[in-house]
Motif scaffolding. Structure first.
Motif, PDB file in Angstrom:
ATOM      1  N   GLU A 163     -48.611  19.971  42.122  1.00 17.53           N
ATOM      2  CA  GLU A 163     -50.158  20.064  43.042  1.00 17.53           C
ATOM      3  C   GLU A 163     -49.862  22.108  43.519  1.00 17.53           C
ATOM      4  O   GLU A 163     -51.022  21.837  44.317  1.00 17.53           O
ATOM      5  N   LEU A 164     -49.170  22.011  43.605  1.00 17.61           N
ATOM      6  CA  LEU A 164     -48.873  23.860  44.084  1.00 17.61           C
ATOM      7  C   LEU A 164     -48.624  24.302  42.559  1.00 17.61           C
ATOM      8  O   LEU A 164     -48.705  24.725  41.702  1.00 17.61           O
ATOM      9  N   SER A 165     -49.480  25.768  42.896  1.00 19.09           N
ATOM     10  CA  SER A 165     -49.939  27.058  42.092  1.00 19.09           C
ATOM     11  C   SER A 165     -48.238  27.346  41.550  1.00 19.09           C
ATOM     12  O   SER A 165     -47.104  27.240  42.328  1.00 19.09           O
ATOM     13  N   GLU A 166     -48.549  28.329  40.170  1.00 15.84           N
ATOM     14  CA  GLU A 166     -46.806  28.945  40.256  1.00 15.84           C
ATOM     15  C   GLU A 166     -46.433  29.621  41.144  1.00 15.84           C
ATOM     16  O   GLU A 166     -44.807  29.669  40.861  1.00 15.84           O
ATOM     17  N   LYS A 167     -46.569  29.998  41.599  1.00 20.76           N
ATOM     18  CA  LYS A 167     -46.194  31.136  43.059  1.00 20.76           C
ATOM     19  C   LYS A 167     -45.959  30.642  43.982  1.00 20.76           C
ATOM     20  O   LYS A 167     -43.838  30.204  44.022  1.00 20.76           O
ATOM     21  N   GLN A 168     -46.206  29.324  43.986  1.00 19.33           N
ATOM     22  CA  GLN A 168     -45.566  28.109  45.307  1.00 19.33           C
ATOM     23  C   GLN A 168     -44.529  27.452  44.859  1.00 19.33           C
ATOM     24  O   GLN A 168     -43.300  27.065  45.435  1.00 19.33           O
ATOM     25  N   VAL A 169     -44.591  26.888  43.693  1.00 19.47           N
ATOM     26  CA  VAL A 169     -43.778  26.383  42.961  1.00 19.47           C
ATOM     27  C   VAL A 169     -42.115  26.879  42.804  1.00 19.47           C
ATOM     28  O   VAL A 169     -41.182  26.414  43.123  1.00 19.47           O
ATOM     29  N   LEU A 170     -42.538  28.640  41.871  1.00 15.79           N
ATOM     30  CA  LEU A 170     -41.586  29.276  42.517  1.00 15.79           C
ATOM     31  C   LEU A 170     -40.480  29.697  43.512  1.00 15.79           C
ATOM     32  O   LEU A 170     -39.837  29.754  43.782  1.00 15.79           O
ATOM     33  N   ASN A 171     -41.718  29.520  44.484  1.00 13.08           N
ATOM     34  CA  ASN A 171     -41.181  29.915  45.878  1.00 13.08           C
ATOM     35  C   ASN A 171     -39.927  28.425  46.256  1.00 13.08           C
ATOM     36  O   ASN A 171     -38.797  28.267  47.284  1.00 13.08           O
ATOM     37  N   GLU A 172     -40.512  27.028  45.789  1.00 10.03           N
ATOM     38  CA  GLU A 172     -39.884  26.320  46.453  1.00 10.03           C
ATOM     39  C   GLU A 172     -38.818  26.027  45.783  1.00 10.03           C
ATOM     40  O   GLU A 172     -38.346  25.684  46.385  1.00 10.03           O
ATOM     41  N   LEU A 173     -38.965  26.569  44.045  1.00  7.46           N
ATOM     42  CA  LEU A 173     -37.218  25.965  44.497  1.00  7.46           C
ATOM     43  C   LEU A 173     -36.250  27.255  44.204  1.00  7.46           C
ATOM     44  O   LEU A 173     -35.083  27.129  44.323  1.00  7.46           O
ATOM     45  N   ARG A 174     -36.876  28.180  43.966  1.00 13.73           N
ATOM     46  CA  ARG A 174     -35.909  29.534  44.788  1.00 13.73           C
ATOM     47  C   ARG A 174     -35.187  28.935  46.103  1.00 13.73           C
ATOM     48  O   ARG A 174     -34.291  29.485  46.069  1.00 13.73           O
ATOM     49  N   MET A 175     -35.528  28.272  47.055  1.00 12.33           N
ATOM     50  CA  MET A 175     -35.120  27.508  48.759  1.00 12.33           C
ATOM     51  C   MET A 175     -34.982  26.139  48.110  1.00 12.33           C
ATOM     52  O   MET A 175     -34.808  25.562  48.862  1.00 12.33           O
ATOM     53  N   LEU A 176     -34.461  25.725  46.884  1.00 11.75           N
ATOM     54  CA  LEU A 176     -34.049  24.406  46.783  1.00 11.75           C
ATOM     55  C   LEU A 176     -32.914  23.438  47.477  1.00 11.75           C
ATOM     56  O   LEU A 176     -32.047  24.901  46.925  1.00 11.75           O
ATOM     57  N   GLY A 177     -32.896  22.316  47.902  1.00 12.33           N
ATOM     58  CA  GLY A 177     -31.862  22.633  48.852  1.00 12.33           C
ATOM     59  C   GLY A 177     -31.468  23.485  49.812  1.00 12.33           C
ATOM     60  O   GLY A 177     -30.117  23.181  50.254  1.00 12.33           O
ATOM     61  N   ILE A 178     -31.609  24.145  50.193  1.00 11.40           N
ATOM     62  CA  ILE A 178     -31.811  25.217  51.345  1.00 11.40           C
ATOM     63  C   ILE A 178     -32.319  24.887  52.229  1.00 11.40           C
ATOM     64  O   ILE A 178     -32.822  24.822  52.826  1.00 11.40           O
ATOM     65  N   PRO A 179     -31.131  24.189  53.830  1.00  7.05           N
ATOM     66  CA  PRO A 179     -32.428  23.805  55.307  1.00  7.05           C
ATOM     67  C   PRO A 179     -32.927  24.430  55.756  1.00  7.05           C
ATOM     68  O   PRO A 179     -33.401  25.788  55.117  1.00  7.05           O
ATOM     69  N   GLU A 180     -33.818  24.024  56.575  1.00 11.83           N
ATOM     70  CA  GLU A 180     -34.566  24.905  57.190  1.00 11.83           C
ATOM     71  C   GLU A 180     -33.926  26.147  57.986  1.00 11.83           C
ATOM     72  O   GLU A 180     -34.364  27.159  58.343  1.00 11.83           O
TER      73      GLU A 180
END
Length: 559
Positions: free
Chosen positions: A323-340
């Motif tokens: 449901e996200l744009s490619e830019k948003q997907v990239l940012n999401e994958l970059r921080m995958l597994g990293i806690p807030e």
């Protein structure tokens, strides 16, 4: 005198017949020589008379000593008339024969003889026949029932040293001439009492981390350490980040997922377009099928990339990413597994997509760290160990001969070396094998460590509780004796102090012993609380017992 007279005299003298012995003339000795022979004879008689008188004196002394027990006579006996006394001493039992109850049993008749008790392994069993005890008042029935049950429990747990059923030494009595004689022999007595007793198996052991609550953590892929968040001793929660690894393989998988999502999206749009055109017949059905096949392949690639990331501990919500744009997907994958809490320290614009967090799988404490930022690591190297120390293991080694006494659920007490603290737990495992070198059996117990004071690799002594009794019958350790075929104690007669003329007698009683707790030993059968037994100096009674039954052995039956 005239010459005629002299001649007559001479003639008369010469005419007398000479002295003869065997017809030979014997000259009469001169007077002085006769006196010398008589003197020598008198001196010879006197010199031989002295030793003879000495020998007669020695014989008289020996005769007197033998018949008067080698006692020096009193002055009155030497100076006045002495009455002849009858010998009144029993050499066998060391008391005056007139009061010897062993030589004359009618003086002190023996009680009933119930013989051998097969259930409890003693003669004249006090548990079954309390009337044989040396008590003024018999114990209550309630106490006897409790003692019987206690004996049953003890016999079920472990084998006990057995007495010989054919031994009749229990019929023997050891007698003293007086209370003073008992004191001079150094014999002391104590009461048979009740006391708490613990029967245990001991073994050396070690406290270790519970392996089911110990995690050894490494990077799942090769890389370099990007950051380290925890140190040794830091408490951690489940899912908390310990370190972050920069791994190229992780970046490749994220990129693969990103491309697969884009391809899947494109193929889905293509299938939708061709399907719409196909309804009008403008597009051949084969092209629609090819588009659907391409969509299926793209979807499979998405699933493959998703599963690869999950295998690395990076769960990803693919449905949300669609449901996200490619830019948003990239940012999401970059921080995958990293806690807030850690994302705030990362610049999304410059951060790499290669980040792989190492997470704690449980609540616990970091007990080992062997990594620093910048190091190159691989899956074979342990970076952290996290342990849940709320529960520890106790591993003990016990002798093989105690194997049959071990049961899961038994209580264990452990005393660490150099500490007075006692840790308690429950036995939960017994090894199915024996150590081939030490011939010991390994057992394990679970120890609660809510206060966190137990330490890994702590050595000490473990105690497996087989039986605990609060009112066991006990005697001082060392007051019983093995006389060759039976374990015996010497019980003082209950009428010992009734009067000055009462017989000072100790009864020989066979006993079965249980657990030894320091200075007291449990008695399973043979004596009852309140009876008085010989303790210090009881070796004197044992010596007299062996003397009385010398050569009889276990087949002796005292009459």
């Amino acid at each position: 005198m005239s010459n005629s007279m002299m001649d007559v005299t001479t003639k008369h003298a010469t005419s007398s017949p000479p002295n003869k012995v065997d017809d030979k003339p014997v000259e009469s000795p001169p007077q002085g020589r006769s006196r010398g022979v008589f003197g020598r004879t008198a001196r010879l008689v006197l010199s031989s008379l002295g030793p003879t008188l000495v020998l007669i004196g020695f014989a008289a002394v020996f005769y007197y000593g033998h018949h008067h027990d080698w006692r020096i006579p009193k002055f009155a006996a030497l100076t006045g008339p002495v009455e002849t006394s009858v010998d009144d001493w029993c050499e066998e039992h060391a008391v005056p024969e007139s009061i010897c109850v062993e030589c004359d049993p009618t003086l002190m008749p023996k009680g009933p003889d119930y013989g051998w008790c097969a259930d409890h392994g003693v003669h004249n069993c006090t548990l079954d026949h309390p009337d044989v005890s040396q008590l003024k008042e018999p114990p209550s029935q309630k106490e006897l029932v409790a003692d019987l049950q206690r004996a049953v429990r003890a016999f079920e747990i472990a084998p006990r040293k057995e007495n010989n059923s054919s031994c009749g030494i229990y019929k023997t009595r050891i007698q003293f001439a007086s209370i003073e004689a008992v004191q001079q022999a150094g014999v002391d007595v104590e009461l048979v009492e009740r006391q708490s007793i613990v029967e245990s198996i001991f073994g050396n052991g070690e406290i270790v981390y519970d392996p089911t609550r110990l995690a050894s953590l490494a990077s799942r892929v090769p890389g370099s350490v990007w950051s380290v968040s925890k140190n040794i001793g830091d408490p951690v929660s489940e899912g908390e980040v310990l370190a972050v690894i920069d791994a190229v393989e992780v970046g490749d998988l994220k990129t693969m997922l990103l491309r697969s999502l884009a391809e899947e999206k494109l193929q889905r749009q293509n299938v939708a377009r061709l399907s719409q055109a196909g309804k009008s017949g403008a597009i051949a059905g084969s092209r629609i099928l090819d588009a659907e096949a391409a969509l299926a392949k793209a979807h499979a690639d998405v699933l493959s990339a998703e599963q690869s990331l999950i295998n690395l501990g990076l769960p990803v919500d693919v449905d949300r990413l669609r449901e996200l744009s490619e830019k948003q997907v990239l940012n999401e994958l970059r921080m995958l597994g990293i806690p807030e809490s850690l994302r705030n320290q990362i610049n999304l614009e410059t951060a790499t997509t290669n980040l792989l967090p190492i997470l704690s799988p449980m609540n616990g404490i970091v007990v080992q760290r062997s990594v620093t930022p910048g190091e190159v690591v691989n899956p074979s190297r342990i970076l952290f160990q996290v342990a849940d120390t709320q529960q520890m293991w106790l591993q003990l080694s016990v002798p093989l001969e105690n194997m049959d006494q071990l049961e899961v659920g038994q209580q264990i007490r452990f005393t660490p070396d150099g500490s007075r603290r006692v840790v308690e737990g429950k036995l939960d495992w017994v090894s199915t094998s024996v150590d081939k070198e030490t011939r010991m059996v390994g057992v394990r117990a679970i120890l609660a460590n809510t206060d966190g004071k137990l330490r890994n690799e702590t050595f000490g002594m473990g105690e497996i509780i087989l039986r605990e009794e609060s009112d066991a019958i006990v005697i001082p350790t060392g007051s019983s004796h093995w006389e060759g075929c039976c374990q015996v104690v010497f019980v003082r007669d209950k009428n010992y102090f009734d009067s000055p003329d009462s017989y000072k007698v100790f009864h020989v009683r066979s006993v079965r012993l249980g657990a030894i707790n320091g200075d007291v030993t449990e008695v399973l059968s043979g004596v009852l609380p309140g009876e008085v037994i010989a303790t210090a100096g009881s070796d004197v009674l044992k010596a007299q017992l062996l003397k009385n039954n010398l050569g009889a052995g276990c087949d002796c039956v005292a009459e």
